[in-house]
Every structure is written in structure tokens, then in C-alpha cells.
Design a protein around this motif. Structure first.
Motif, short mmCIF file in Angstrom:
data_model
loop_
_atom_site.label_atom_id
_atom_site.label_comp_id
_atom_site.label_asym_id
_atom_site.label_seq_id
_atom_site.Cartn_x
_atom_site.Cartn_y
_atom_site.Cartn_z
N ALA A 92 0.95 -0.96 0.00
CA ALA A 92 0.09 0.11 -0.34
C ALA A 92 0.88 1.36 0.07
O ALA A 92 0.41 2.11 -0.54
CB ALA A 92 -0.93 0.07 1.04
N GLU A 110 2.00 6.58 -6.58
CA GLU A 110 0.34 7.61 -6.91
C GLU A 110 0.80 9.48 -6.54
O GLU A 110 0.08 10.32 -7.96
CB GLU A 110 -1.02 6.96 -6.16
CG GLU A 110 -0.76 5.75 -7.06
CD GLU A 110 -2.42 5.23 -6.44
OE1 GLU A 110 -2.74 5.94 -6.38
OE2 GLU A 110 -2.44 4.07 -6.27
N ALA A 111 1.21 9.67 -5.37
CA ALA A 111 1.46 10.69 -4.50
C ALA A 111 2.09 11.38 -5.40
O ALA A 111 2.44 13.04 -6.07
CB ALA A 111 2.13 10.90 -2.98
N SER A 133 2.37 1.76 -3.85
CA SER A 133 1.91 2.12 -4.76
C SER A 133 1.65 3.46 -4.31
O SER A 133 0.86 4.57 -5.21
CB SER A 133 0.86 1.23 -4.78
OG SER A 133 -0.65 0.83 -3.28
N GLY A 134 1.48 3.64 -3.48
CA GLY A 134 0.03 4.87 -2.71
C GLY A 134 1.36 5.91 -3.34
O GLY A 134 1.03 7.09 -3.53
N TRP A 135 2.88 5.73 -2.79
CA TRP A 135 4.06 7.06 -3.35
C TRP A 135 3.76 7.05 -4.70
O TRP A 135 4.01 8.54 -4.62
CB TRP A 135 5.23 5.95 -2.18
CG TRP A 135 6.22 6.87 -2.31
CD1 TRP A 135 7.92 6.69 -3.20
CD2 TRP A 135 6.42 8.56 -2.23
NE1 TRP A 135 8.28 7.89 -3.39
CE2 TRP A 135 7.70 9.08 -2.78
CE3 TRP A 135 6.02 9.43 -1.00
CZ2 TRP A 135 8.46 10.03 -2.07
CZ3 TRP A 135 6.54 10.53 -0.65
CH2 TRP A 135 8.01 11.08 -1.13
#
Length: 243
Positions: free
Chosen positions: A222, A229-230, A225-227
Motif C-alpha cells: 500500500a 501515485e502521490a 503504490s500510494g507513494w
């Protein structure tokens, strides 16, 4: 190759290391690079290793063996009066191993080089963190330099430099290191999962939370993938370039 990081937090010490070793693209193995010794109520010491695997394994084995041999108890991790003396002992042992291996085999001592991160706390003193070089000398973490890295440092270092704050919680610090390791994993195949982690809380004088993070860990995925997208979102928000 290796990636190891240790943070000196207000609340304690946080250690994280990968487990990949390789001698070429077709010879990849997993070995533990984080080791902890403790005497409940008196001390906790953690060492992370980077460099030649034979050298680091020999150093850890000697430190471990000498801690249980009565005749040599005066110079052990479990009897040293201060963390400074622990770092000195580790440095001397590393220098001894490198010199011995060079005498028995190749003439270039650099072939057997290794770097170690040593941290922990002994009762009556504050937690301390040291970086030990192949020559046996070492430096200590300070308010100006509150963290150490060893191995493949360049990919994950900018993340820590921009976001690390000694006052942050263990939870936030772990999140930060996950991002740092994710950046390194994506940039260098010589660093790999699983990861080992040890969170030592200052003043507890007992082994803290230790965990192995596998490649399919849901939280790590998580964060990864979140990094990504950020970062994309942050780039989109930056001012556009024009000729």
C-alpha cells in the motif's frame, strides 16, 4: 549489495535492513543482516551489516562466541560498560577479521570490506548509534546527523533527508523507511525483500518490536503504490515549464 538504515528518534532507535546478497545476476540468496543481543533490564544492542558476506558473518560469529566464553567475558557485547566501548569492540573485531582474511587469501584487504551500524542502550545512559568503518574506526550519530545508512544508500537517502524528524512517532518513522526502501528496491535489483525491522523504545532495556516484512506484505504494498501515485500527483501540481 545491501541497504541498512538506523534512525535515532526521541522515542528510541529504529533499525531496518534488507536481506539480499548476490554474487552475480544468477546467484542471489537471502541472509539476515540484523542481529540483536540483550540482557533484560540492562542493555539492548543491535548490529546491522553491509559488505562482504564472509566478513560480516565472521564478525557476528566472533562477537557471539566471545559473549559466551567465560575466559573472554571481559571484552564482550554483554559486559562492555558503555556503547562507545561496544562500538570500539565491534570495530576491533571487524579489523581483525579483515586482516586475518587478507593474510590467508587475497592481498587486497578492500576485497573483504564491510561496514556495520551499531546501536542500542545500556542502563544509566542514553541510546546511542554508531557507524563502524572497515578500518575499525567509527563515528556517532548526533543532533546534526541523527541517522546512518550502509550499503546502497543513494536512492533512499533523499527521502529521509527531506522528511525525517527525530520527534516523529515510530509509526511515522516506519512509514518513512518503507518509502525509502521502496525507492531503493525499484532502483537496484541488488537490494531485495524481505526486510528486517527492530523498533527499540528508549528506557525499556528489552528487545523491542522485531518484524520480518515479506514481499507480499499488504502495508508495504500500500505504501509502495500510494507513494507512486502521490509523486505523480505532486508533479502534476508543480508549475508547468514553458519555452
Amino acid at each position: 549489495m545491501t541497504y541498512c538504515v538506523a534512525l535515532r528518534l526521541d522515542k528510541g532507535l529504529l533499525f531496518m535492513s534488507d536481506t539480499r546478497t548476490n554474487a552475480g545476476v544468477d546467484n542471489i540468496s537471502t541472509f539476515r543482516k540484523m542481529f540483536t543481543w540483550s540482557v533484560e533490564g540492562d542493555r539492548v544492542i543491535t548490529i546491522m551489516t553491509a559488505g562482504n558476506l564472509a566478513t560480516t558473518q565472521a564478525v557476528i560469529s566472533l562477537l557471539d562466541e566471545r559473549s559466551v566464553i567465560p575466559a573472554e567475558r571481559k571484552q564482550t557485547l554483554l559486559a562492555a560498560p558503555t556503547l562507545f566501548q561496544v562500538a570500539r569492540l565491534v570495530g576491533d573485531t571487524l579489523k581483525e577479521v579483515i586482516h586475518t582474511q587478507a593474510e590467508e587469501g587475497q592481498s587486497a584487504e578492500s576485497t573483504f570490506g564491510a561496514t556495520l551500524i551499531v546501536g542500542g542502550q545500556i542502563r544509566g545512559m542514553e541510546p546511542r548509534l554508531f557507524l563502524v568503518y572497515p578500518e575499525g574506526n567509527f563515528i556517532e550519530a548526533s543532533d546534526e546527523t541523527p541517522f546512518f545508512q550502509a550499503g546502497e544508500t543513494k536512492y533512499g537517502r533523499p527521502i529521509i533527508l527531506r522528511a525525517f524528524d527525530p520527534a516523529m512517532s515510530f509509526e511515522d518513522a516506519i512509514k518513512l523507511l518503507y518509502v525509502s526502501f521502496d525507492s531503493t528496491l525499484k532502483a537496484n535489483l541488488a537490494v531485495g525483500m524481505p526486510l528486517d525491522m527492530h523498533a527499540y523504545r528508549a528506557g525499556s532495556f528489552e528487545t523491542g518490536i522485531q518484524r520480518r516484512v515479506p514481499s507480499d506484505d499488504p502495508y508495504f504494498r500500500a505504501i509502495s503504490s500510494g507513494w507512486g501515485e502521490a509523486l505523480k500527483a505532486a508533479i502534476d501540481k508543480l508549475p508547468n515549464f514553458s519555452f
